[in-house]
Design a protein around this motif. Structure first.
Motif, PDB file in Angstrom:
ATOM      1  N   ALA A 247       0.823  -1.210   0.000  1.00 25.31           N
ATOM      2  CA  ALA A 247       0.000   0.000   0.000  1.00 25.31           C
ATOM      3  C   ALA A 247       0.854   1.256   0.000  1.00 25.31           C
ATOM      4  O   ALA A 247       0.399   2.330  -0.438  1.00 25.31           O
ATOM      5  CB  ALA A 247      -0.930  -0.001   1.216  1.00 25.31           C
ATOM      6  N   GLY A 248       2.083   1.169   0.465  1.00 25.03           N
ATOM      7  CA  GLY A 248       2.969   2.325   0.469  1.00 25.03           C
ATOM      8  C   GLY A 248       3.375   2.776  -0.911  1.00 25.03           C
ATOM      9  O   GLY A 248       3.946   3.865  -1.063  1.00 25.03           O
ATOM     10  N   ASP A 249       3.086   1.980  -1.954  1.00 22.73           N
ATOM     11  CA  ASP A 249       3.444   2.337  -3.319  1.00 22.73           C
ATOM     12  C   ASP A 249       2.315   3.031  -4.062  1.00 22.73           C
ATOM     13  O   ASP A 249       2.471   3.371  -5.242  1.00 22.73           O
ATOM     14  CB  ASP A 249       3.844   1.076  -4.099  1.00 22.73           C
ATOM     15  N   LEU A 250       1.174   3.246  -3.417  1.00 19.25           N
ATOM     16  CA  LEU A 250       0.053   3.896  -4.085  1.00 19.25           C
ATOM     17  C   LEU A 250       0.386   5.346  -4.437  1.00 19.25           C
ATOM     18  O   LEU A 250       1.005   6.057  -3.633  1.00 19.25           O
ATOM     19  CB  LEU A 250      -1.185   3.875  -3.190  1.00 19.25           C
ATOM     20  N   PRO A 251      -0.018   5.826  -5.626  1.00 20.14           N
ATOM     21  CA  PRO A 251       0.187   7.238  -5.980  1.00 20.14           C
ATOM     22  C   PRO A 251      -0.567   8.149  -5.010  1.00 20.14           C
ATOM     23  O   PRO A 251      -1.623   7.766  -4.467  1.00 20.14           O
ATOM     24  CB  PRO A 251      -0.386   7.340  -7.397  1.00 20.14           C
ATOM     25  N   LEU A 252      -0.047   9.343  -4.791  1.00 20.24           N
ATOM     26  CA  LEU A 252      -0.665  10.276  -3.836  1.00 20.24           C
ATOM     27  C   LEU A 252      -2.114  10.563  -4.184  1.00 20.24           C
ATOM     28  O   LEU A 252      -2.978  10.628  -3.298  1.00 20.24           O
ATOM     29  CB  LEU A 252       0.135  11.583  -3.788  1.00 20.24           C
ATOM     30  N   ALA A 253      -2.412  10.752  -5.463  1.00 17.90           N
ATOM     31  CA  ALA A 253      -3.792  11.056  -5.855  1.00 17.90           C
ATOM     32  C   ALA A 253      -4.725   9.918  -5.487  1.00 17.90           C
ATOM     33  O   ALA A 253      -5.878  10.145  -5.071  1.00 17.90           O
ATOM     34  CB  ALA A 253      -3.858  11.333  -7.356  1.00 17.90           C
ATOM     35  N   MET A 254      -4.236   8.686  -5.602  1.00 14.25           N
ATOM     36  CA  MET A 254      -5.068   7.533  -5.260  1.00 14.25           C
ATOM     37  C   MET A 254      -5.215   7.404  -3.751  1.00 14.25           C
ATOM     38  O   MET A 254      -6.237   6.928  -3.255  1.00 14.25           O
ATOM     39  CB  MET A 254      -4.435   6.271  -5.844  1.00 14.25           C
ATOM     40  N   GLN A 255      -4.204   7.840  -3.013  1.00 15.64           N
ATOM     41  CA  GLN A 255      -4.286   7.785  -1.556  1.00 15.64           C
ATOM     42  C   GLN A 255      -5.451   8.629  -1.038  1.00 15.64           C
ATOM     43  O   GLN A 255      -6.127   8.248  -0.067  1.00 15.64           O
ATOM     44  CB  GLN A 255      -2.967   8.256  -0.943  1.00 15.64           C
ATOM     45  N   VAL A 256      -5.689   9.781  -1.677  1.00 12.75           N
ATOM     46  CA  VAL A 256      -6.807  10.647  -1.273  1.00 12.75           C
ATOM     47  C   VAL A 256      -8.122   9.895  -1.442  1.00 12.75           C
ATOM     48  O   VAL A 256      -8.982   9.886  -0.540  1.00 12.75           O
ATOM     49  CB  VAL A 256      -6.819  11.938  -2.107  1.00 12.75           C
ATOM     50  N   LYS A 257      -8.303   9.250  -2.581  1.00 14.62           N
ATOM     51  CA  LYS A 257      -9.559   8.554  -2.862  1.00 14.62           C
ATOM     52  C   LYS A 257      -9.718   7.310  -1.991  1.00 14.62           C
ATOM     53  O   LYS A 257     -10.830   6.981  -1.567  1.00 14.62           O
ATOM     54  CB  LYS A 257      -9.613   8.193  -4.344  1.00 14.62           C
ATOM     55  N   LEU A 258      -8.622   6.634  -1.728  1.00 14.70           N
ATOM     56  CA  LEU A 258      -8.695   5.460  -0.856  1.00 14.70           C
ATOM     57  C   LEU A 258      -9.078   5.875   0.555  1.00 14.70           C
ATOM     58  O   LEU A 258      -9.910   5.217   1.201  1.00 14.70           O
ATOM     59  CB  LEU A 258      -7.351   4.732  -0.845  1.00 14.70           C
ATOM     60  N   ASN A 259      -8.503   6.954   1.041  1.00  9.78           N
ATOM     61  CA  ASN A 259      -8.826   7.434   2.380  1.00  9.78           C
ATOM     62  C   ASN A 259     -10.310   7.758   2.498  1.00  9.78           C
ATOM     63  O   ASN A 259     -10.957   7.434   3.490  1.00  9.78           O
ATOM     64  CB  ASN A 259      -7.981   8.666   2.709  1.00  9.78           C
ATOM     65  N   ARG A 260     -10.848   8.399   1.450  1.00 12.30           N
ATOM     66  CA  ARG A 260     -12.270   8.740   1.466  1.00 12.30           C
ATOM     67  C   ARG A 260     -13.141   7.483   1.439  1.00 12.30           C
ATOM     68  O   ARG A 260     -14.137   7.388   2.154  1.00 12.30           O
ATOM     69  CB  ARG A 260     -12.609   9.645   0.280  1.00 12.30           C
ATOM     70  N   ALA A 261     -12.745   6.489   0.634  1.00 17.16           N
ATOM     71  CA  ALA A 261     -13.517   5.237   0.561  1.00 17.16           C
ATOM     72  C   ALA A 261     -13.545   4.537   1.906  1.00 17.16           C
ATOM     73  O   ALA A 261     -14.584   4.018   2.335  1.00 17.16           O
ATOM     74  CB  ALA A 261     -12.929   4.327  -0.507  1.00 17.16           C
TER      75      ALA A 261
END
Length: 466
Positions: A247-261
């Motif tokens: 999970a540490g390799d996720l792009p920053l933009a995707m991290q925002v959406k994952l956090n919201r999910a």
């Protein structure tokens, strides 16, 4: 009377001078018992086990073959050495097919007798050690594939059990190859969700442009190639567990959406605005130091705290060396070739090595040894060359050895400074064949192409002429 702690040897021969000769040769080192014929030997074997039996083949009545068969029927761990005249060597070879260890051809040298018996005893000792390891392996706790009796593994399995019982996010940390996916599956299997789906995804292997579609799904026509609507992994894992490896390799933009999910417990497929409720327990894993990644601006702090609810660090293999012999026997059993086990020297080599690639590297090393070992036991020379004592300090491996490891293990072992050397070694080994090199490296072909381009390594430069 012989000392009770001496190895026991039964000598069987119908000639008294031969019994005296063997007693004189072996008497100092071994507790020697003699039998003047095969019938008396069978009587002794009916009630007593010997470490080694040395028996003549040609005897009236019960011959050496009868003694051999009785030994192997009643005391299969006892080694048998046959004594034969030169003309009867073919019979001795035949007896070895029935389980004899070796033979002595008359006339023989006393030193040869002592050497053969000593080797037979060593063979018996190694077989008993192998059997002991097999018994330990059979009795060892198997926590959903996580093997080990060390304190570190017992503590880890206890933590995983505790985390599984509570329906919150679990973060698995530790070096590459320590068994984080097995741990994630154990959490799922121990949880109330165990009858529901377990869905795993390696975030580091997903192209950045497809991460959102893979996790959240997409609508028909959402992008080029989206000819049908597709559910994402969150929807596939509904009611169960979603394992986000690396999970540490996720792009920053995707991290925002994952956090919201994770916060809203809902996802939106790419190309739609309609939220879809999902009931998913997330287990995340990473080999990175997420706190350091947050400080460096490569990982979002809010997502870090959302994932870091219950953290379990998977111990490195060098931190639980006492588990290495059991794990090695486990991987030997899985290899599908009937070898007896490892020589003591091979086990010492395995235990002394630092294992930068951890359990995964150990499994690969055993598989390689099984493939090349002439048998019946794996020796130090059958193990990969990087396991030699000069390489056991745990420092970076030479570039020519890095090609033997998956890419992430190589980077963990020697950090990014050797990435180009790793790729060069990989291309050299596979003659520029990117498909085969990607399989060895444990990554997608497209991911390897991107790395080759990033480091300026041209696969064509390594193509071999026909």
């Amino acid at each position: 009377m012989s000392a009770p702690d001496k190895p026991s040897v039964l000598v069987v021969d119908d000639k008294e001078n031969m019994l005296k000769l063997f007693s004189r040769i072996l008497g100092d080192a071994y507790a020697v018992t003699t039998a003047a014929d095969g019938e008396r030997a069978l009587g002794l074997l009916a009630s007593r086990e010997f470490d080694v039996v040395v028996t003549d083949i040609q005897m009236p009545g019960a011959d050496g073959f009868a003694v051999l068969r009785e030994v192997k029927r009643r005391w299969p761990a006892t080694e048998v050495v046959l004594v034969t005249a030169y003309a009867s060597i073919p019979k001795a070879v035949e007896a070895m097919r029935e389980g004899a260890y070796d033979y002595l051809a008359k006339p023989f040298d006393p030193d040869e007798v002592a050497l053969v018996v000593a080797r037979a005893l060593e063979q018996r000792r190694q077989r008993r050690e192998a059997e002991g390891l097999k018994q330990q392996l059979a009795a060892a706790p198997d926590f959903h594939g996580l093997l080990g009796t060390s304190a570190a593994m017992r503590q880890t399995c206890a933590l995983l059990t505790q985390g599984a019982a509570r329906d919150f996010t679990v973060l698995l940390t530790g070096e590459t190859g320590t068994g984080k996916e097995l741990a994630a599956r154990a959490v799922h299997a121990e949880s109330p969700r165990k009858g529901r789906p377990f869905v795993a995804v390696n975030c580091g292997a997903l192209p950045a442009e497809l991460v959102e579609s893979e996790l959240f799904g997409h609508a028909k026509g959402a992008f080029t190639g989206a000819t049908v609507a597709k559910a994402g992994l969150f929807e596939e894992a509904h009611g169960g567990t979603l394992f986000l490896d690396e999970a540490g390799d996720l792009p920053l933009a995707m991290q925002v959406k994952l956090n919201r999910a994770l916060q809203e417990k809902e996802v939106r497929r790419v190309g739609t605005t309609q939220p879809i409720n999902v009931d998913v327990r997330v287990v995340a894993a990473t080999h990175r130091d997420l706190q350091a990644e947050v400080s460096a601006g490569r990982f979002r702090e809010d997502l870090y705290y959302r994932l870091n609810v219950f953290t379990v660090r998977m111990p490195a293999l060098r931190e639980r060396r006492e588990d290495i012999p059991l794990l090695a026997m486990h991987f030997l059993a899985k290899a599908g070739r009937p070898l007896e086990g490892f020589t003591p020297e091979a086990l010492r080599t395995l235990t002394a090595y630092a294992w930068p690639g951890n359990v995964r590297q150990l499994e690969n090393a055993v598989a390689r040894a099984v493939a090349v070992a002439p048998g019946p036991r794996i020796r130090p020379e059958d193990l990969p060359p990087e396991l030699s004592p000069s390489s056991s300090g745990g420092g970076p491996l030479p570039a020519e050895s890095l090609a033997k490891m998956p890419y992430r293990e190589a980077v963990d072992s020697a950090r990014d400074a050797v990435s180009r050397e790793y790729l060069v070694a990989l291309m050299q080994e596979f003659g520029g064949n990117v498909t085969h090199a990607a399989e060895r490296a444990g990554m997608e072909r497209e991911s390897l192409h991107r790395l080759l381009k990033r480091y300026g390594v041209r696969s064509d430069d390594f193509k071999r002429s026909e």
